[in-house]
Design a protein around this motif. Structure first.
Motif, PDB file in Angstrom:
ATOM      1  N   ILE A   7       0.909  -1.244  -0.026  1.00 41.95           N
ATOM      2  CA  ILE A   7      -0.143  -0.164  -0.060  1.00 41.95           C
ATOM      3  C   ILE A   7       0.930   1.237   0.014  1.00 41.95           C
ATOM      4  O   ILE A   7       1.522   1.459   0.997  1.00 41.95           O
ATOM      5  N   ALA A   9       2.361   3.786  -3.310  1.00 41.42           N
ATOM      6  CA  ALA A   9       3.375   3.499  -4.546  1.00 41.42           C
ATOM      7  C   ALA A   9       4.317   4.735  -4.774  1.00 41.42           C
ATOM      8  O   ALA A   9       4.214   5.334  -5.906  1.00 41.42           O
ATOM      9  N   GLY A  13       7.850   2.586  -1.747  1.00 43.11           N
ATOM     10  CA  GLY A  13       6.844   1.333  -2.311  1.00 43.11           C
ATOM     11  C   GLY A  13       7.246   0.998  -3.828  1.00 43.11           C
ATOM     12  O   GLY A  13       7.488  -0.155  -4.059  1.00 43.11           O
ATOM     13  N   ASP A  33      -2.252   2.171  -4.695  1.00 40.26           N
ATOM     14  CA  ASP A  33      -2.336   3.442  -4.319  1.00 40.26           C
ATOM     15  C   ASP A  33      -3.745   4.400  -4.504  1.00 40.26           C
ATOM     16  O   ASP A  33      -4.510   3.976  -5.302  1.00 40.26           O
ATOM     17  N   SER A  85       3.309   1.357   2.955  1.00 42.72           N
ATOM     18  CA  SER A  85       4.471   2.322   2.786  1.00 42.72           C
ATOM     19  C   SER A  85       3.881   3.683   2.488  1.00 42.72           C
ATOM     20  O   SER A  85       4.143   4.318   1.484  1.00 42.72           O
ATOM     21  N   VAL A  86       2.813   3.996   3.217  1.00 43.16           N
ATOM     22  CA  VAL A  86       2.128   5.355   3.136  1.00 43.16           C
ATOM     23  C   VAL A  86       2.980   6.528   3.734  1.00 43.16           C
ATOM     24  O   VAL A  86       3.961   6.225   4.601  1.00 43.16           O
ATOM     25  N   LYS A 126       6.404  -0.618   6.633  1.00 38.75           N
ATOM     26  CA  LYS A 126       7.606  -0.293   5.784  1.00 38.75           C
ATOM     27  C   LYS A 126       8.011   1.457   5.946  1.00 38.75           C
ATOM     28  O   LYS A 126       9.018   1.774   5.650  1.00 38.75           O
ATOM     29  N   SER A 127       6.704   2.120   6.136  1.00 41.61           N
ATOM     30  CA  SER A 127       7.011   3.464   6.557  1.00 41.61           C
ATOM     31  C   SER A 127       7.854   3.533   7.549  1.00 41.61           C
ATOM     32  O   SER A 127       7.763   2.769   8.483  1.00 41.61           O
ATOM     33  N   THR A 128       8.328   4.715   7.748  1.00 45.85           N
ATOM     34  CA  THR A 128       9.085   5.263   8.899  1.00 45.85           C
ATOM     35  C   THR A 128       8.112   5.595  10.159  1.00 45.85           C
ATOM     36  O   THR A 128       7.412   6.441   9.831  1.00 45.85           O
ATOM     37  N   GLU A 157      12.925   0.925   5.817  1.00 41.92           N
ATOM     38  CA  GLU A 157      13.735   0.869   4.671  1.00 41.92           C
ATOM     39  C   GLU A 157      14.696   1.996   4.691  1.00 41.92           C
ATOM     40  O   GLU A 157      14.763   3.023   5.421  1.00 41.92           O
ATOM     41  N   LEU A 159      16.951   2.615   2.214  1.00 39.31           N
ATOM     42  CA  LEU A 159      17.451   3.295   0.844  1.00 39.31           C
ATOM     43  C   LEU A 159      17.615   4.728   0.836  1.00 39.31           C
ATOM     44  O   LEU A 159      17.008   5.561   1.567  1.00 39.31           O
ATOM     45  N   SER A 271      13.018  14.205   2.486  1.00 39.47           N
ATOM     46  CA  SER A 271      11.743  14.087   3.263  1.00 39.47           C
ATOM     47  C   SER A 271      11.734  13.449   4.501  1.00 39.47           C
ATOM     48  O   SER A 271      10.879  13.668   5.394  1.00 39.47           O
ATOM     49  N   CYS A 272      12.944  13.057   4.862  1.00 42.29           N
ATOM     50  CA  CYS A 272      12.978  12.225   6.001  1.00 42.29           C
ATOM     51  C   CYS A 272      13.839  12.538   7.142  1.00 42.29           C
ATOM     52  O   CYS A 272      13.236  12.514   8.385  1.00 42.29           O
ATOM     53  N   LYS A 275      11.960  15.069   9.479  1.00 44.72           N
ATOM     54  CA  LYS A 275      10.829  14.478   9.930  1.00 44.72           C
ATOM     55  C   LYS A 275      11.208  13.595  11.260  1.00 44.72           C
ATOM     56  O   LYS A 275      10.316  13.603  12.101  1.00 44.72           O
ATOM     57  N   PRO A 386      -0.515  12.875   0.420  1.00 44.63           N
ATOM     58  CA  PRO A 386      -0.817  12.404  -1.062  1.00 44.63           C
ATOM     59  C   PRO A 386      -1.087  13.615  -1.779  1.00 44.63           C
ATOM     60  O   PRO A 386      -1.690  14.603  -1.295  1.00 44.63           O
TER      61      PRO A 386
HETATM   62  N1  LIG Z   1      11.736   8.785   0.492  1.00 41.70           N
HETATM   63  C1  LIG Z   1      12.607   7.959   0.874  1.00 41.70           C
HETATM   64  O1  LIG Z   1      13.745   7.890   0.467  1.00 41.70           O
HETATM   65  C2  LIG Z   1      12.461   7.036   2.086  1.00 41.70           C
HETATM   66  C3  LIG Z   1      11.162   7.146   2.868  1.00 41.70           C
HETATM   67  N2  LIG Z   1      11.001   6.320   3.868  1.00 41.70           N
HETATM   68  C4  LIG Z   1       9.698   6.321   4.513  1.00 41.70           C
HETATM   69  O2  LIG Z   1       8.818   5.376   3.840  1.00 41.70           O
HETATM   70  C5  LIG Z   1       7.349   6.217   3.672  1.00 41.70           C
HETATM   71  C6  LIG Z   1       6.992   6.469   2.439  1.00 41.70           C
HETATM   72  O3  LIG Z   1       7.689   7.501   1.912  1.00 41.70           O
HETATM   73  P1  LIG Z   1       7.664   7.852   0.368  1.00 41.70           P
HETATM   74  O4  LIG Z   1       7.697   6.574  -0.435  1.00 41.70           O
HETATM   75  O5  LIG Z   1       8.698   8.983   0.272  1.00 41.70           O
HETATM   76  O6  LIG Z   1       6.330   8.786   0.314  1.00 41.70           O
HETATM   77  P2  LIG Z   1       5.328   8.960  -0.944  1.00 41.70           P
HETATM   78  O7  LIG Z   1       4.717  10.468  -0.647  1.00 41.70           O
HETATM   79  O8  LIG Z   1       6.312   9.123  -2.211  1.00 41.70           O
HETATM   80  O9  LIG Z   1       4.261   7.764  -1.156  1.00 41.70           O
HETATM   81  C7  LIG Z   1       3.429   7.603  -0.339  1.00 41.70           C
HETATM   82  C8  LIG Z   1       2.345   7.034  -1.156  1.00 41.70           C
HETATM   83  O10 LIG Z   1       1.248   6.563  -0.242  1.00 41.70           O
HETATM   84  C9  LIG Z   1      -0.204   6.811  -0.719  1.00 41.70           C
HETATM   85  N3  LIG Z   1      -1.056   6.693   0.187  1.00 41.70           N
HETATM   86  C10 LIG Z   1      -1.171   7.153   1.274  1.00 41.70           C
HETATM   87  N4  LIG Z   1      -2.260   6.915   1.985  1.00 41.70           N
HETATM   88  C11 LIG Z   1      -2.782   5.969   1.403  1.00 41.70           C
HETATM   89  C12 LIG Z   1      -3.724   4.877   1.596  1.00 41.70           C
HETATM   90  N5  LIG Z   1      -4.480   4.757   2.654  1.00 41.70           N
HETATM   91  N6  LIG Z   1      -3.872   3.796   0.590  1.00 41.70           N
HETATM   92  C13 LIG Z   1      -3.032   3.678  -0.385  1.00 41.70           C
HETATM   93  N7  LIG Z   1      -2.081   4.672  -0.804  1.00 41.70           N
HETATM   94  C14 LIG Z   1      -1.919   5.739   0.230  1.00 41.70           C
HETATM   95  C15 LIG Z   1       0.175   7.994  -1.430  1.00 41.70           C
HETATM   96  O11 LIG Z   1      -0.784   8.695  -2.523  1.00 41.70           O
HETATM   97  C16 LIG Z   1       1.696   8.106  -1.843  1.00 41.70           C
HETATM   98  O12 LIG Z   1       1.557   7.952  -3.263  1.00 41.70           O
HETATM   99  C17 LIG Z   1       7.457   7.388   5.004  1.00 41.70           C
HETATM  100  O13 LIG Z   1       7.245   6.661   6.153  1.00 41.70           O
HETATM  101  C18 LIG Z   1       8.994   7.438   5.004  1.00 41.70           C
HETATM  102  O14 LIG Z   1       9.398   8.169   6.028  1.00 41.70           O
HETATM  103  C19 LIG Z   1      11.720   5.316   4.494  1.00 41.70           C
HETATM  104  C20 LIG Z   1      12.997   5.170   3.526  1.00 41.70           C
HETATM  105  C21 LIG Z   1      13.338   5.930   2.643  1.00 41.70           C
END
Ligand SMILES: NC(=O)C1=CN([C@@H]2O[C@H](COP(=O)(O)OP(=O)(O)OC[C@H]3O[C@@H](n4cnc5c(N)ncnc54)[C@H](O)[C@@H]3O)[C@@H](O)[C@H]2O)C=CC1
Ligand SMILES: O=C(O)[C@H]1O[C@H](OP(=O)(O)OP(=O)(O)OC[C@H]2O[C@@H](n3ccc(=O)[nH]c3=O)[C@H](O)[C@@H]2O)[C@H](O)[C@@H](O)[C@@H]1O
Length: 480
Positions: A7, A9, A13, A33, A85-86, A126-128, A157, A159, A271-272, A275, A386
């Motif tokens: 969940i 993308a 994700g 997503d 991974s939301v 997967k989310s932090t 994660e 990465l 982003s992280c 936060k 989102p």
């Molecule tokens: N960006 C990065 O490099 C890293 C991010 N993280 C963590 O991973 C998590 C996600 O980060 P990103 O991928 O960067 O965020 P992102 O904003 O790129 O992606 C999150 C996605 O989740 C979707 N979403 C939200 N609620 C939803 C729901 N109820 N059902 C379906 N889809 C839903 C959104 O539409 C969005 O496309 C965060 O907790 C972040 O801290 C961890 C390691 C690396």
């Protein structure tokens, strides 16, 4: 066939699931997503994120055992393992505003999983998330479970953007936290088997749930702390005539310290880091650990100081005002090899310059004008939701132009600021840039990508973070 559903993308994700699909042809992976545009982009030739190597991986697996869909409920219902991974943004209102993690999206995903599930499932964080989130998720799932068993795992994660595919193919470690019960350990084993398709066994670490959740926050805090440490030293270098690159090199050669993450810069973005540290600070405060909270808070304070210091250097060296002056900004992404602008230092620097009434002209090889306009018009923390829930039509910033060429951006400018370390900025014809600028021509290198000596020879007045100051700047204050 084992079925995985992820969940979310996004930046995590999409690439993580693409690599799982690549390495595990016997597993069906579906990424879902709520954003229709994002899913459409994942199913097109123009993927929603720029990441070296990602296109090839997606091309190889999409339609084979990798799918992208908006039919969230169907795929959650069918899955054996669900990754979540939301977004986990910083709260902007209510209890813990400005610090605590907002778990709205996580909670709604958990409630939906409980609603649609008809068989036992493994649910993977997967989310932090804040430490002990798994406990809350367990409660939501198990109180709505209709007799189904959910095992919760933490699999944070690590990465980094720009190197995501390499990081995923060859991770330093994969961390899996689970309950220390027979069911919990069975779930850990099941996830371990997925990664074991390509990750050597000694790099798959297992721990209890809370250690895994906390390790992710602490890893980011340590990385950011190194940058704030070297950035703090960069200010001292400017005051003393030392060169931060030489200091960092000498210090990093000590194998106990290491060479990585010691590049002084205009400030860390992404982003992280901010936060997750704010989240860590909040958790410390909630546990009555004010001293520990203050310790980590300082990492953010130095980062803000560094961005302010850079803006002040620009303004003070240009006769204490940039009003009506054209400043070219080279690079807007938070680091090279990504189009991501979340929390990029460029936002604060541009806002600072616009605040002093400058006209700015921006060039970044990967960031669109629309994105830059949104970023400069958006409030702090609003970006981490989102896409369709972000403010839709922000007022456009009038004193801003976006160009598709560095030379065009710098034409007739009074000063140039380098804010992202894109490789192409090292190769630019700076003589040509100088010839077309107003004089005196200034260059402010926030990434130490240029050779100050060569640029001084051309005629530029040069500021390079943490390096010996140009005589022009020597007696000008960096902080008011
Ligand atoms: N960006 C990065 O490099 C890293 C991010 N993280 C963590 O991973 C998590 C996600 O980060 P990103 O991928 O960067 O965020 P992102 O904003 O790129 O992606 C999150 C996605 O989740 C979707 N979403 C939200 N609620 C939803 C729901 N109820 N059902 C379906 N889809 C839903 C959104 O539409 C969005 O496309 C965060 O907790 C972040 O801290 C961890 C390691 C690396
Ligand atoms: O949780 C996350 O989101 C991720 O955060 C970071 O990854 P990322 O933000 O993608 O990129 P980094 O390479 O860590 O860079 C972060 C920021 O620090 C800056 N930086 C990095 C290194 C350095 O020496 N100096 C410096 O200023 C970069 O330019 C960038 O603005 C971590 O490196 C990842 O391990 C983590 O998974």
């Amino acid at each position: 066939m084992v079925k995985i559903c992820c969940i979310g993308a996004g930046y995590v994700g999409g690439p993580t699931m693409a690599v799982i699909a690549l390495k595990c042809p016997s597993i069906e992976v579906v990424v879902v997503d709520i954003s229709v545009n994002r899913i459409n982009a994942w199913n097109s030739d123009q993927l929603p994120i720029y990441e070296p190597g990602l296109d090839d991986v997606v091309k190889e697996c999409r339609g084979r055992n990798l799918f992208f869909s908006t039919d969230v409920e169907k795929h959650v219902y069918e899955a054996d393992i669900i990754f979540v991974s939301v977004n986990t943004p910083t709260k902007t209102r209510g209890l813990g505003a400005g610090k605590a993690a907002d778990l709205t999206y996580w909670e709604s995903a958990a409630r939906m999983i409980a609603d649609v599930s008809k068989s036992d499932k493994i649910v993977v964080e997967k989310s932090t998330v804040p430490v002990r989130t798994a406990e809350a998720i367990e409660k939501i799932l198990n109180h709505n479970s209709k007799g189904i068993h959910f095992s919760i795992l933490s699999n944070p994660e690590f990465l980094a953007e720009g190197t995501a595919i390499q990081d995923l193919l060859n991770p330093d470690r994969v961390l899996i936290g689970g309950r220390e019960t027979p069911e919990g350990q069975k779930a850990v084993q099941a996830l371990k088997e997925v990664y074991a398709h390509w990750v050597p066994e000694d790099r798959i670490i297992t721990s209890n749930l809370w250690s895994a959740e906390l390790a992710k926050l602490v890893a980011n805090a340590f990385l950011a702390q190194r940058i704030s440490s070297v950035n703090a030293v960069s200010a001292l270098c400017e005051a003393t005539g030392a060169d931060v690159s030489q200091v960092a090199y000498s210090v990093g050669k000590d194998s106990r310290i290491g060479t990585k993450f010691l590049n002084a810069s205009v400030g860390f973005g992404g982003s992280c880091f901010q936060k997750d540290i704010l989240n860590l600070v909040y958790i410390c405060e909630c546990n009555g650990l004010a001293e520990v909270a203050n310790y980590w808070k300082q990492v953010i304070k130095i980062n803000d100081y560094q961005k302010n210091r850079f803006v002040n250097r620009v303004v003070s060296s240009m006769f204490n005002t940039v009003s009506q002056k054209k400043i070219a900004v080279l690079g807007f992404a938070f680091k090279k090899d990504t189009g991501d602008t979340r929390e990029t230092a460029a936002i604060d620097v541009c806002k600072g310059l616009l605040g002093d009434n400058a006209t700015i002209s921006i060039y970044d090889p990967q960031v669109t004008e629309d994105q830059i306009q949104r970023d400069l018009a958006m409030n702090k923390f609003d970006w981490d939701h989102p896409i369709h829930l972000q403010p839709l039509s922000p007022a456009s910033v009038k004193k801003l132009r976006v160009t598709w060429d560095a030379y065009e951006a710098a034409k007739e400018a009074h000063g140039v600021c380098i804010l992202t370390e894109w490789d192409e900025f090292k190769q630019l014809d700076y003589q040509r840039i100088y010839d077309n600028m107003q004089k005196p021509a200034f260059i402010f290198d926030g990434r130490n990508v240029i050779d100050p000596k060569k640029l001084r020879e051309i005629g530029f007045i040069v500021y390079s973070i943490g390096r010996p100051l140009d005589p022009w700047l020597e007696n000008l204050p960096a902080m008011s």
